[in-house]
Scaffold this active site. Structure first.
Site, PDB file in Angstrom:
ATOM      1  N   HIS A  67       1.520   8.103  -8.209  1.00  0.00           N
ATOM      2  CA  HIS A  67       1.321   7.828  -6.775  1.00  0.00           C
ATOM      3  C   HIS A  67       0.681   6.463  -6.561  1.00  0.00           C
ATOM      4  O   HIS A  67      -0.286   6.116  -7.245  1.00  0.00           O
ATOM      5  CB  HIS A  67       0.443   8.912  -6.148  1.00  0.00           C
ATOM      6  CG  HIS A  67       1.192  10.199  -5.953  1.00  0.00           C
ATOM      7  ND1 HIS A  67       1.571  11.001  -7.008  1.00  0.00           N
ATOM      8  CD2 HIS A  67       1.681  10.783  -4.832  1.00  0.00           C
ATOM      9  CE1 HIS A  67       2.249  12.041  -6.530  1.00  0.00           C
ATOM     10  NE2 HIS A  67       2.322  11.928  -5.222  1.00  0.00           N
ATOM     11  N   GLU A  86       6.465   5.248   4.846  1.00  0.00           N
ATOM     12  CA  GLU A  86       6.424   5.949   6.135  1.00  0.00           C
ATOM     13  C   GLU A  86       5.175   6.822   6.238  1.00  0.00           C
ATOM     14  O   GLU A  86       4.525   6.868   7.285  1.00  0.00           O
ATOM     15  CB  GLU A  86       7.691   6.801   6.301  1.00  0.00           C
ATOM     16  CG  GLU A  86       8.924   5.934   6.497  1.00  0.00           C
ATOM     17  CD  GLU A  86      10.242   6.731   6.503  1.00  0.00           C
ATOM     18  OE1 GLU A  86      11.292   6.080   6.583  1.00  0.00           O
ATOM     19  OE2 GLU A  86      10.204   7.980   6.399  1.00  0.00           O
TER      20      GLU A  86
HETATM   21  C1  2AL Z   1       0.313   8.931  -0.920  1.00  0.00           C
HETATM   22  C2  2AL Z   1       1.639   8.557  -0.644  1.00  0.00           C
HETATM   23  O1  2AL Z   1       2.264   7.646  -1.213  1.00  0.00           O
HETATM   24  N1  2AL Z   1       2.064   9.380   0.344  1.00  0.00           N
HETATM   25  C3  2AL Z   1       1.070  10.225   0.657  1.00  0.00           C
HETATM   26  O2  2AL Z   1       1.142  11.110   1.530  1.00  0.00           O
HETATM   27  N2  2AL Z   1      -0.004   9.938  -0.126  1.00  0.00           N
HETATM   28  N3  2AL Z   1      -0.445   8.297  -1.871  1.00  0.00           N
HETATM   29  C4  2AL Z   1      -1.723   8.661  -2.163  1.00  0.00           C
HETATM   30  N4  2AL Z   1      -2.344   7.926  -3.108  1.00  0.00           N
HETATM   31  O3  2AL Z   1      -2.272   9.600  -1.574  1.00  0.00           O
END
Ligand code: 2AL
Length: 170
Positions: A67, A86
């Site tokens: 992530h 998004e």
């Molecule tokens: C993210 C992401 O890319 N989308 C999300 O909902 N959360 N990343 C994150 N580090 O929490």
């Protein structure tokens, strides 16, 4: 897309469609394809969840490491996946003022130093005040609790991505 159409997809099309329901982890949809036929979207979601739960701790941490940081380099350089971009926009991550951006960067770094994986939260279910508050609070947790919490957030993100795909594409 109804469940019969999902069940009829050959694996290439299935992975093309569902490959990013868990961020940058197409292996998961490639594996879950073997579990067809699914009775419902909830059943497909449960198969993803079970696959994740069966992983060793290192595998779960690996998923978290796929992530991107919230409001991190990927957002600034435009290299995020469309889904992540998004989601980050919904939580206002592309509209931080300078002080918020600095605080976010410091806390993200502190979190990664402490746990060895990034802070993950379902951005669509948060706003920037909430993200900053949770990031600051969760920095104080134990590592195992944070691993579980991060994975719970991955599953929330996955559920929303699956629903959006089925709504938009079928
Ligand atoms: C993210 C992401 O890319 N989308 C999300 O909902 N959360 N990343 C994150 N580090 O929490």
């Amino acid at each position: 897309m109804d469940i019969a159409a999902i069940n009829a997809l050959p694996y290439e099309a299935f992975v093309n469609t569902f490959g990013n329901v868990v961020e940058r982890c197409p292996l998961i949809s490639a594996a879950v394809w073997s579990r067809r036929p699914f009775e419902s979207l909830a059943d497909l979601e449960a198969a993803v969840s079970e696959f994740i739960e069966a992983l060793p701790e290192s595998g779960k941490e690996g998923i978290l490491r796929c992530h991107p940081d919230l409001a991190g380099r990927g957002l600034q350089s435009g290299t995020l996946t469309q889904e992540s971009r998004e989601e980050q926009a919904v939580a206002g991550m592309d509209a931080l003022d300078q002080a918020e951006a600095l605080r976010m960067a410091r806390l993200n770094e502190q979190y990664k130093q402490r746990f060895g994986f990034p802070f993950v939260i379902c951005a669509r279910m948060s706003d920037k005040a909430d993200v900053l508050r949770q990031l600051s609070e969760r920095c104080r947790n134990e590592r195992a609790a944070e691993r579980d919490r991060g994975i719970a957030e991955v599953k929330k993100i996955c559920r929303l991505r699956l629903r959006a795909l089925v709504r938009d594409k079928l």
